[in-house]
Design an enzyme around this catalytic site. Structure first.
Site, PDB file in Angstrom:
ATOM      1  N   GLN A   1      32.896-116.623  22.667  1.00  0.00           N
ATOM      2  CA  GLN A   1      32.788-115.224  23.094  1.00  0.00           C
ATOM      3  C   GLN A   1      31.445-114.663  22.623  1.00  0.00           C
ATOM      4  O   GLN A   1      31.119-113.526  22.886  1.00  0.00           O
ATOM      5  CB  GLN A   1      33.918-114.394  22.479  1.00  0.00           C
ATOM      6  CG  GLN A   1      35.300-114.872  22.885  1.00  0.00           C
ATOM      7  CD  GLN A   1      36.380-114.306  21.982  1.00  0.00           C
ATOM      8  OE1 GLN A   1      36.862-113.205  22.177  1.00  0.00           O
ATOM      9  NE2 GLN A   1      36.769-115.055  20.963  1.00  0.00           N
TER      10      GLN A   1
ATOM     11  N   HIS B   1      31.394-114.458  27.408  1.00  0.00           N
ATOM     12  CA  HIS B   1      30.790-113.121  27.425  1.00  0.00           C
ATOM     13  C   HIS B   1      29.289-113.186  27.705  1.00  0.00           C
ATOM     14  O   HIS B   1      28.558-112.246  27.392  1.00  0.00           O
ATOM     15  CB  HIS B   1      31.104-112.381  26.116  1.00  0.00           C
ATOM     16  CG  HIS B   1      32.583-112.126  25.951  1.00  0.00           C
ATOM     17  ND1 HIS B   1      33.160-111.716  24.774  1.00  0.00           N
ATOM     18  CD2 HIS B   1      33.606-112.229  26.844  1.00  0.00           C
ATOM     19  CE1 HIS B   1      34.467-111.579  24.951  1.00  0.00           C
ATOM     20  NE2 HIS B   1      34.767-111.890  26.191  1.00  0.00           N
TER      21      HIS B   1
ATOM     22  N   CYS C   1      18.918-111.560  37.601  1.00  0.00           N
ATOM     23  CA  CYS C   1      18.338-110.607  38.546  1.00  0.00           C
ATOM     24  C   CYS C   1      19.458-109.852  39.265  1.00  0.00           C
ATOM     25  O   CYS C   1      20.406-110.453  39.768  1.00  0.00           O
ATOM     26  CB  CYS C   1      17.446-111.325  39.546  1.00  0.00           C
ATOM     27  SG  CYS C   1      16.820-110.191  40.806  1.00  0.00           S
TER      28      CYS C   1
ATOM     29  N   CYS D   1      18.654-110.871  43.375  1.00  0.00           N
ATOM     30  CA  CYS D   1      18.883-112.218  43.934  1.00  0.00           C
ATOM     31  C   CYS D   1      19.812-113.060  43.059  1.00  0.00           C
ATOM     32  O   CYS D   1      20.129-114.188  43.386  1.00  0.00           O
ATOM     33  CB  CYS D   1      17.553-112.953  44.128  1.00  0.00           C
ATOM     34  SG  CYS D   1      16.783-113.473  42.572  1.00  0.00           S
TER      35      CYS D   1
ATOM     36  N   CYS E   1      11.502-112.046  42.750  1.00  0.00           N
ATOM     37  CA  CYS E   1      11.891-111.529  44.070  1.00  0.00           C
ATOM     38  C   CYS E   1      11.609-110.030  44.185  1.00  0.00           C
ATOM     39  O   CYS E   1      11.812-109.437  45.241  1.00  0.00           O
ATOM     40  CB  CYS E   1      13.370-111.795  44.340  1.00  0.00           C
ATOM     41  SG  CYS E   1      14.475-110.653  43.477  1.00  0.00           S
TER      42      CYS E   1
ATOM     43  N   SER F   1      39.164-112.398  16.257  1.00  0.00           N
ATOM     44  CA  SER F   1      40.342-111.566  15.978  1.00  0.00           C
ATOM     45  C   SER F   1      41.424-111.825  17.020  1.00  0.00           C
ATOM     46  O   SER F   1      42.572-111.431  16.830  1.00  0.00           O
ATOM     47  CB  SER F   1      39.950-110.086  15.955  1.00  0.00           C
ATOM     48  OG  SER F   1      39.291-109.740  17.162  1.00  0.00           O
TER      49      SER F   1
ATOM     50  N   THR G   1      34.316-120.389   8.413  1.00  0.00           N
ATOM     51  CA  THR G   1      34.065-121.595   9.211  1.00  0.00           C
ATOM     52  C   THR G   1      32.879-122.397   8.671  1.00  0.00           C
ATOM     53  O   THR G   1      32.879-123.620   8.725  1.00  0.00           O
ATOM     54  CB  THR G   1      33.818-121.237  10.693  1.00  0.00           C
ATOM     55  OG1 THR G   1      32.979-120.085  10.771  1.00  0.00           O
ATOM     56  CG2 THR G   1      35.117-120.948  11.422  1.00  0.00           C
TER      57      THR G   1
HETATM   58  P1  OAD Z   1      35.863-109.636  15.984  1.00  0.00           P
HETATM   59  O1  OAD Z   1      34.863-108.807  15.275  1.00  0.00           O
HETATM   60  O2  OAD Z   1      36.948-108.941  16.721  1.00  0.00           O
HETATM   61  O3  OAD Z   1      36.561-110.626  14.961  1.00  0.00           O
HETATM   62  C1  OAD Z   1      35.809-111.403  14.087  1.00  0.00           C
HETATM   63  C2  OAD Z   1      36.745-112.332  13.347  1.00  0.00           C
HETATM   64  O4  OAD Z   1      35.953-113.188  12.557  1.00  0.00           O
HETATM   65  C3  OAD Z   1      37.720-111.647  12.427  1.00  0.00           C
HETATM   66  O5  OAD Z   1      39.032-112.164  12.642  1.00  0.00           O
HETATM   67  C4  OAD Z   1      37.214-112.025  11.029  1.00  0.00           C
HETATM   68  O6  OAD Z   1      38.255-112.117  10.075  1.00  0.00           O
HETATM   69  C5  OAD Z   1      36.561-113.343  11.301  1.00  0.00           C
HETATM   70  N1  OAD Z   1      35.506-113.757  10.348  1.00  0.00           N
HETATM   71  C6  OAD Z   1      34.646-112.994   9.643  1.00  0.00           C
HETATM   72  N2  OAD Z   1      33.806-113.752   8.927  1.00  0.00           N
HETATM   73  C7  OAD Z   1      34.132-115.049   9.196  1.00  0.00           C
HETATM   74  C8  OAD Z   1      33.629-116.316   8.777  1.00  0.00           C
HETATM   75  N3  OAD Z   1      32.600-116.430   7.932  1.00  0.00           N
HETATM   76  N4  OAD Z   1      34.232-117.432   9.248  1.00  0.00           N
HETATM   77  C9  OAD Z   1      35.276-117.349  10.111  1.00  0.00           C
HETATM   78  N5  OAD Z   1      35.781-116.180  10.543  1.00  0.00           N
HETATM   79  C10 OAD Z   1      35.218-115.046  10.105  1.00  0.00           C
HETATM   80  O7  OAD Z   1      35.041-110.628  16.942  1.00  0.00           O
HETATM   81  P2  OAD Z   1      35.580-111.420  18.232  1.00  0.00           P
HETATM   82  O8  OAD Z   1      36.975-111.849  18.077  1.00  0.00           O
HETATM   83  O9  OAD Z   1      34.559-112.439  18.535  1.00  0.00           O
HETATM   84  O10 OAD Z   1      33.023-108.622  23.352  1.00  0.00           O
HETATM   85  O11 OAD Z   1      35.497-110.285  19.318  1.00  0.00           O
HETATM   86  C11 OAD Z   1      35.742-110.589  20.654  1.00  0.00           C
HETATM   87  C12 OAD Z   1      34.902-109.705  21.533  1.00  0.00           C
HETATM   88  O12 OAD Z   1      35.098-108.343  21.179  1.00  0.00           O
HETATM   89  C13 OAD Z   1      33.412-109.908  21.384  1.00  0.00           C
HETATM   90  O13 OAD Z   1      32.924-111.005  22.112  1.00  0.00           O
HETATM   91  C14 OAD Z   1      32.858-108.626  21.909  1.00  0.00           C
HETATM   92  C15 OAD Z   1      33.828-107.658  21.238  1.00  0.00           C
HETATM   93  O14 OAD Z   1      34.018-106.466  21.885  1.00  0.00           O
HETATM   94  C16 OAD Z   1      32.120-107.990  24.131  1.00  0.00           C
HETATM   95  O15 OAD Z   1      31.221-107.325  23.651  1.00  0.00           O
HETATM   96  C17 OAD Z   1      32.331-108.164  25.600  1.00  0.00           C
END
Ligand code: OAD
Length: 275
Positions: free
Chosen positions: A104, A122, A130, A133, A172, A209, A251
């Site tokens: 993501q 994402h 673009c 085009c 373009c 998350s 991780t």
């Molecule tokens: P979040 O910010 O919702 O969640 C981040 C997760 O990473 C949480 O569960 C943390 O506990 C965990 N975390 C933090 N540090 C870590 C580490 N060192 N190792 C492993 N885990 C860790 O981010 P996403 O789930 O990626 O979308 O959010 C999904 C989407 O929501 C994003 O792609 C973005 C956002 O809105 C768009 O902008 C379209």
């Protein structure tokens, strides 16, 4: 710190699999210095409207602060380099276990680390698309940030019209925008991500998350096809309840330990998966 037994358990589960897929979120890049969205201090924690409306909603609600917010968002990404978590996924691929990374994240760090099969649901911030085009072009880190910083420096407050009129031009004649998915736009690479989720025999759920769909539905798809689920996260997520194994931690620390444990297992002549 997570016990050796838990790491060993994860490594043994992986060693019995032939087709592992990783689903990654912002947490995987946290140790590269990029802030997550929903953790304390993350962008959506500071600006809650972002969790349902994204960065455009944040900038619309805070037009005067928009240049600062954008610069802050980009700052972490600009300096970031792949961390040991990204690199461990490359090791897992080279060892013949990992087939694909579904991410993501828009920061390009999985590709930069060397993962060869990356599906970016994402989008990718470094890719320009673009609007006329639809041509897509990946930009290098330096010219990309130079272009964005020039654009942001011209802003005194957020205005979509102003951003649109300053976007770079495509050959373009159309305007090109960063190819990251905004809220309300369709996700990218969905057919590929679904196919990987259906075909995998184990999914690693890393640093997400698990609340943003459709990415958050992929572990369920994998599980319905019989795959095991291993999650690595310092906190429980919305997906933890369905996982076969939850490894509490970062991780960047846990994935390299799993790789070492797998190497030990391979060294003891447990047959590695066919490539
Ligand atoms: P979040 O910010 O919702 O969640 C981040 C997760 O990473 C949480 O569960 C943390 O506990 C965990 N975390 C933090 N540090 C870590 C580490 N060192 N190792 C492993 N885990 C860790 O981010 P996403 O789930 O990626 O979308 O959010 C999904 C989407 O929501 C994003 O792609 C973005 C956002 O809105 C768009 O902008 C379209």
């Amino acid at each position: 710190m997570i016990s050796h037994e838990m790491i060993d358990k994860a490594a043994r589960l992986i060693s019995g699999c032939k087709r592992v897929t990783a689903l990654s979120g912002a947490g995987v890049s946290a140790e590269s210095g990029i802030s997550t969205y929903r953790d304390a201090g993350g962008l959506w924690d500071r600006y809650p409207e972002g969790s349902s409306g994204g960065i455009l909603a944040v900038m619309t609600n805070h037009p005067e602060d928009a240049p600062q917010i954008l610069m802050g968002f980009l700052e972490g990404i600009k300096k970031a380099k792949p961390n040991p978590g990204h690199r461990a996924l490359v090791d897992l691929e080279e060892m013949g276990y990992l087939r694909a990374v579904i991410t993501q994240n828009v920061d390009n760090l999985h590709r930069e680390a060397g993962s060869s099969q990356v599906f970016e649901m994402h989008g990718n911030l470094y890719r320009l698309r673009c609007l006329k085009c639809n041509k897509k072009e990946i930009m290098g880190r330096e010219p990309y940030f130079k272009m964005l910083e020039e654009l942001i420096n011209k802003m005194t407050r957020f205005s979509l019209e102003e951003i649109a009129s300053n976007l770079p031009s495509c050959s373009c004649g159309g305007s090109a925008r960063p190819d990251a998915v905004a809220f309300g736009e369709p996700v990218q690479d969905l057919p590929e991500a679904m196919a990987e989720a259906k075909a995998c025999d184990l999914m690693l759920i890393l640093g997400t998350s698990g609340v943003v769909y459709p990415a958050a539905s992929l572990p369920g798809v994998a599980q319905s096809g019989g795959a095991k689920l291993i999650e690595i996260n310092p906190q429980q997520s919305a997906l933890t309840g369905r996982c076969d194994l939850f490894l509490e931690g970062k991780t960047g620390e846990i994935l390299p330990r799993i790789v070492s444990s797998l190497r030990e297992i391979q060294g003891k002549n447990i047959i590695p998966p066919e490539s």
